[in-house]
Motif scaffolding. Sequence first.
Motif, PDB file in Angstrom:
ATOM      1  N   PRO A  40      18.932  65.172 111.509  1.00  0.00           N
ATOM      2  CA  PRO A  40      18.753  66.613 111.282  1.00  0.00           C
ATOM      3  C   PRO A  40      17.462  66.900 110.529  1.00  0.00           C
ATOM      4  O   PRO A  40      16.898  66.005 109.886  1.00  0.00           O
ATOM      5  N   ILE A  50      22.811  71.496 116.703  1.00  0.00           N
ATOM      6  CA  ILE A  50      22.853  71.437 115.242  1.00  0.00           C
ATOM      7  C   ILE A  50      23.782  70.305 114.815  1.00  0.00           C
ATOM      8  O   ILE A  50      24.631  69.865 115.576  1.00  0.00           O
ATOM      9  N   LEU A  96      18.933  69.649 115.054  1.00  0.00           N
ATOM     10  CA  LEU A  96      18.560  68.287 115.377  1.00  0.00           C
ATOM     11  C   LEU A  96      17.040  68.189 115.425  1.00  0.00           C
ATOM     12  O   LEU A  96      16.374  68.980 116.089  1.00  0.00           O
ATOM     13  N   TYR A 128      24.758  72.929 107.809  1.00  0.00           N
ATOM     14  CA  TYR A 128      24.339  72.671 109.179  1.00  0.00           C
ATOM     15  C   TYR A 128      22.828  72.634 109.259  1.00  0.00           C
ATOM     16  O   TYR A 128      22.150  73.362 108.544  1.00  0.00           O
TER      17      TYR A 128
END
Length: 76
Positions: A74, A30, A42, A39
Amino acid sequence: MSNAEIADNAVTVGELRDILADYPQDALVIIADSRSSDYAPLESVEGGEYDAINETHGDFNPTDDEEDAVCLYPFE
């Protein structure tokens, strides 16, 4: 400012490999925002050239050659 100067204080690919070696293969990667208030997993990785503006900011240009940096993206 050169990437070599920044690498003294940043995580390199080799260091990241060493860090990740201690985690299970199926551990989720993450990414946190700059304030660690959000958060995200990926999503992708891309190589390219990094042009430092200062010690903490710069520009990234994706490229298939002359790669000196890796960008982790992300999910959005």
